[in-house]
Design an enzyme around this catalytic site. Structure first.
Site, PDB file in Angstrom:
ATOM      1  CE1 TYR A  51      75.637 -24.544  19.986  1.00 44.64           C
ATOM      2  CE2 TYR A  51      75.726 -26.885  18.518  1.00 44.64           C
ATOM      3  CZ  TYR A  51      75.070 -26.235  20.196  1.00 44.64           C
ATOM      4  OH  TYR A  51      74.377 -26.830  21.178  1.00 44.64           O
ATOM      5  N   GLY A 198      78.639 -30.505  29.884  1.00 44.14           N
ATOM      6  CA  GLY A 198      79.122 -29.987  30.856  1.00 44.14           C
ATOM      7  C   GLY A 198      80.343 -31.256  31.416  1.00 44.14           C
ATOM      8  N   GLY A 203      86.965 -29.837  30.914  1.00 41.99           N
ATOM      9  CA  GLY A 203      88.082 -29.762  31.347  1.00 41.99           C
ATOM     10  C   GLY A 203      88.561 -29.769  32.436  1.00 41.99           C
ATOM     11  CG  LEU A 204      87.688 -25.688  34.262  1.00 43.99           C
ATOM     12  CD1 LEU A 204      87.181 -25.271  35.260  1.00 43.99           C
ATOM     13  CD2 LEU A 204      88.957 -25.215  34.834  1.00 43.99           C
ATOM     14  CG  LEU A 205      85.364 -32.374  37.035  1.00 42.66           C
ATOM     15  CD1 LEU A 205      84.119 -32.638  36.644  1.00 42.66           C
ATOM     16  CD2 LEU A 205      85.692 -32.565  38.315  1.00 42.66           C
ATOM     17  CE  LYS A 208      91.484 -27.913  28.414  1.00 41.14           C
ATOM     18  NZ  LYS A 208      89.784 -27.500  27.307  1.00 41.14           N
TER      19      LYS A 208
END
Length: 298
Positions: A51, A198, A203-205, A208
């Site tokens: 990272y 995840g 963030g789709l749930l 987003k």
């Protein structure tokens, strides 16, 4: 905050933990955010040598130097950065791991790592020598426990058979139920913990815009979001259902949440208490949504 045992070790980790990869503020802002997380009961902090080319480890080490005995510090190894800065190469060899840990220890400002993970893994790796490296590091006192960060069932199976891993980090959410196929029950049976990444599916749930994700089309993701909204009614309850979904499996010790702001930290902490209502929602969602299966990366 609840705390769960990491595998068969003596280490206890908070059920919501801090994924440090997302840190992108100033050094002071990042340190203040980590300290705030500790004040609210989060004790597990996850980084990796990859990272930000090691800079993330330095920030995390700086933040934790006065609180080292109060936290569980995890980092990862296996991706060797190229000298010219053009990228990295996969290197799970014993010789590399034994060199890489000393650099991580220096950046983190500590003389031991609580949980050291192989940052990936394939069935073609020299798994025996990788395990030898981790076992040697335990003997030397440089690490307390080790594990792998992998979604590959065949690789996970091999480590279960050959090693003393305490945990496996893997992607798991309502949109990625692949671990349910072959891995979660197996790890639970062998007293090996799962650390989930995840959980919010990028963030789709949550908030987003819907887009293609794994085997889901953008339209299918939109339909899942509509189902969540219909069942849960508001974003707060959606957050609770999404966070607690992976925690329902007995193998899961912690959900590693990528946190970059105080608002995100607060949002994660506010949904810790699920309650029977959320458990009922999860049962319904699990029954309504189609599970995924491993089509590749086995």
């Amino acid at each position: 905050m609840r705390y769960n045992q990491l595998g068969q070790s003596s280490i206890k980790i908070s059920e919501v933990s801090f994924g440090c990869m997302s840190l992108n503020g100033t050094t002071k802002e990042n340190i203040d955010l980590i300290h705030k997380a500790i004040e609210h009961g989060i004790n597990y902090f996850d980084t990796a040598d990859l990272y930000d080319a090691g800079k993330n480890e330095k920030v995390v080490g700086e933040a934790l130097k006065e609180k080292r005995q109060d936290v569980v510090l995890a980092t990862k190894v296996g991706n060797e950065l190229r000298a010219d800065g053009s990228g990295w190469d996969w290197n799970p060899t014993k010789s590399y791991i034994l060199k890489a840990i000393d650099k991580s220890l220096q950046r983190l400002g500590t003389d031991y790592i609580d949980f050291y993970q192989l940052h990936g893994g394939t069935i073609d790796d020299p798994i025996d020598e990788t395990i030898e490296a981790f076992e040697l590091l335990k003997e030397q006192g440089k690490i307390r426990e080790y594990g792998i960060s992998s979604i590959r069932p065949n690789v996970i199976q091999r480590y279960i058979e050959k090693s003393n891993i305490a945990g496996v980090m893997m992607q798991y959410s309502l949109l990625d139920r692949r671990p349910e196929e072959a891995v979660l029950d197996l790890l639970a049976k062998n007293d090996i913990s799962v650390l989930v990444r995840g959980a919010y599916a990028k963030g789709l749930l949550l908030d987003k815009p819907a887009k293609e994700y794994l085997n889901w089309t953008a339209e299918e993701v939109r339909q899942v979001k509509e189902k969540l909204e219909g069942l849960c009614g508001n974003l707060q309850t959606i957050r609770k259902a999404v966070l607690h979904y992976p925690l329902q499996h007995k193998a899961v010790a912690s959900v590693v949440s990528g946190i970059r702001t105080g608002e995100q930290l607060t949002a994660s902490l506010e949904v810790l208490d699920g309650g029977e209502e959320v458990i009922d929602l999860i049962r319904q969602l699990k029954g309504d949504l189609q599970p995924n299966f491993y089509e590749s990366h086995r």
